[in-house]
Design an enzyme around this catalytic site. Structure first.
Site, short mmCIF file in Angstrom:
data_model
loop_
_atom_site.label_atom_id
_atom_site.label_comp_id
_atom_site.label_asym_id
_atom_site.label_seq_id
_atom_site.Cartn_x
_atom_site.Cartn_y
_atom_site.Cartn_z
N ASP A 85 -6.20 5.59 1.18
CA ASP A 85 -5.93 4.21 0.76
C ASP A 85 -7.17 3.36 1.06
O ASP A 85 -8.06 3.78 1.83
CB ASP A 85 -4.70 3.73 1.57
CG ASP A 85 -4.46 2.26 1.39
OD1 ASP A 85 -3.99 1.87 0.33
OD2 ASP A 85 -4.76 1.47 2.32
N HIS B 124 0.84 -1.20 0.00
CA HIS B 124 0.00 0.00 0.00
C HIS B 124 0.87 1.25 0.00
O HIS B 124 0.58 2.22 -0.68
CB HIS B 124 -0.93 0.00 1.22
CG HIS B 124 -1.95 -1.10 1.13
ND1 HIS B 124 -3.30 -0.86 1.03
CD2 HIS B 124 -1.81 -2.45 1.10
CE1 HIS B 124 -3.95 -2.02 0.94
NE2 HIS B 124 -3.06 -2.99 0.99
#
Ligand code: UDP
Length: 468
Positions: free
Chosen positions: A100, A3
């Site tokens: 995210d 991520h």
């Protein structure tokens, strides 16, 4: 890592291609060495600010056996006040908040402050489709997903086999399942979803999102395929590359299981034998075996001692017998640099989405060995839809991939008589299509430009929240 890296790469693109001012807020409970290294290397040259929020202590909130997804979800929830106050104390008013996948609970902060709000899903459109559909499946499907006799149908794209569902869907009583359903509900509240793919990789699934009778029924947020955004080459050289320089073109298979993957002792033994029996050259990023799930390894990857001696857990004599053919790298390797080296001709990977993109972007065919997260779906996509990978079969009796199967799949990927290896040919086509998508006028370049325009237009609109 899966991520952090794409978020940093997206930030670079927004600055260099669209002249944005970007601030990245990093939320963590502790920072591994590898993570600090990735952050530091993305800072030269310094294109944007990175603000590290105070580490979150969740020890009193989750029990020691909580899954990675639960832990991250709780960390992100606990960090909301810090995120809010960090945005509010910026010395200019931002126009958009991009979170995210795990940060969707912070989207209301953007609403409150009058900012546009986007979700960056560092994965593919099929995974996004399942994620936005899961709140509906939750109402319609009875019993565990893995026990279903029929695949889970997704409007407009490939159905998901029960055994391929993402980890959070494996047990509907586990907290990570509730967190995943929540994320599936929150994504469609955004002004748009950014995906680390390009239009030509999954055209049908992307079309289904734009069709209100198909996936568009479940999420109306526009989808922006802006990838593949992969880490740039660092230019650093180690002994590993002296060895690679001496090997023939496309002759080495790279074996690595991402930032958190580990194998059992039994599986490592089979893998070692399989590599040796294939007689192909290899680089293997080794980590001491574990008998438990990858979750255990996740928060310690990059911090483990690189002094762990592989001869204590690999078959007797393996290191001596393969010393001219293979190289073992403890814990962590410069993966992007390795995959872009001309001597590398195959990648045995856990098929995390970044690893997948890095392989495709370098035209390297894969052996897919999914371990956790959405990787079983990625493996199916790569093998059955894109045709750029082979997936070794697990021995049902032993729950491991046997040495003969490993030997066979390595040969299938690495042997390319007279350029007739179709898998290799297809991955090279995808590499060119990715390059084209990112270049000026290409689909990903255009998608990011559309997003930038939307943000620009909103900048000119008064929001009434000046001076918060
Ligand atoms: N990575 C690396 N060296 C390693 C292992 C991983 O540089 O030895 C990088 C890899 O290049 C990728 C990221 O870490 O960019 C892992 O992301 P991915 O999505 O593939 O998998 P995850 O680790 O998140 O499961």
């Amino acid at each position: 890592m899966g991520h952090l890296i794409p978020v940093l790469e997206l930030s670079k693109r927004l600055v260099t291609h669209h002249d944005f001012t970007v601030t990245v807020f990093v939320v963590s409970c502790h920072m591994s060495l590898a993570e600090s290294h990735v952050i530091q290397s993305s800072m030269s040259p310094k294109l944007f600010d990175i603000v590290q929020l105070p580490p979150v202590d969740i020890s009193h909130l989750v029990d020691a056996n909580a899954t990675v997804v639960t832990q991250i979800a709780v960390i992100m929830r606990e960090a909301i006040p810090a995120i809010r106050s960090a945005i509010c104390s910026m010395n200019f008013r931002p126009t958009a908040l991009i979170v995210d996948l795990f940060g969707t609970e912070s989207l209301p902060i953007a609403e409150e402050l009058g900012l546009l709000k986007y979700v960056y899903v560092p994965s593919n459109a099929w995974f996004l489709a399942l994620t936005v559909l899961v709140p509906f499946l939750d109402r319609e499907v009875e019993g565990e997903y893995v026990d279903q006799t029929e695949p889970l149908r997704i409007p407009g794209c490939r159905a998901v086999r029960p055994e391929d569902v993402v980890d959070p869907m494996l047990d509907r009583t586990n907290q990570q399942y509730f967190e995943y359903v929540r994320i599936g509900k929150e994504i469609p509240t955004s002004d748009g979803v950014l995906l680390n793919i390009w239009e030509e990789l999954q055209p049908l699934t992307l079309a289904a999102f734009r069709d209100e009778t198909l996936l568009g029924r479940f999420s109306k947020s526009p989808v922006y395929p802006i990838g593949p955004l992969t880490r740039q080459l660092s230019g650093s050289r180690s002994e590993l590359f002296d060895w690679l320089d001496k090997q023939p073109r496309e002759s080495v298979i790279f074996v690595s299981f991402g930032s958190g993957g580990t194998l059992s002792y039994e599986q490592m033994t089979e893998l070692a034998w399989g590599l040796e029996m294939s007689q192909h050259r290899f680089i293997w990023v080794v980590r001491p075996p574990t008998r438990t799930a990858a979750d255990d390894a996740f928060f310690t990857a990059g911090t483990a001692s690189s002094g762990d001696d592989p001869s204590t857990y690999l078959p007797a004599g393996f290191l001596t017998r393969t010393k001219n053919k293979g190289l073992l790298v403890p814990i962590w390797a410069p993966q992007v640099e390795v995959l872009s080296h001309p001597s590398v001709g195959g990648f045995l990977s856990h098929c995390g989405w970044n690893s997948t993109l890095e392989s495709v972007a370098n035209g390297v065919p894969m052996i897919v060995w999914p371990l956790y997260s959405e990787q079983r779906m990625n493996a199916t996509l790569l093998e059955e839809e894109l045709g750029v990978a082979v997936r070794p079969k697990v021995l049902p009796s032993k729950k491991v991939v046997g040495r003969e199967e490993i030997e066979e799949t390595v040969r299938q990927i690495m042997e390319d008589k007279e350029g007739k290896n179709e898998i290799r040919a297809r991955v090279k086509e995808l590499k060119y299509s990715a390059e084209k998508a990112l270049s000026k006028g290409g689909s990903s370049y255009t998608a990011l430009s559309r997003l930038a325009q939307q943000i620009e237009i909103s900048k000119q609109r008064p929001t009434g929240t000046e001076g918060y």
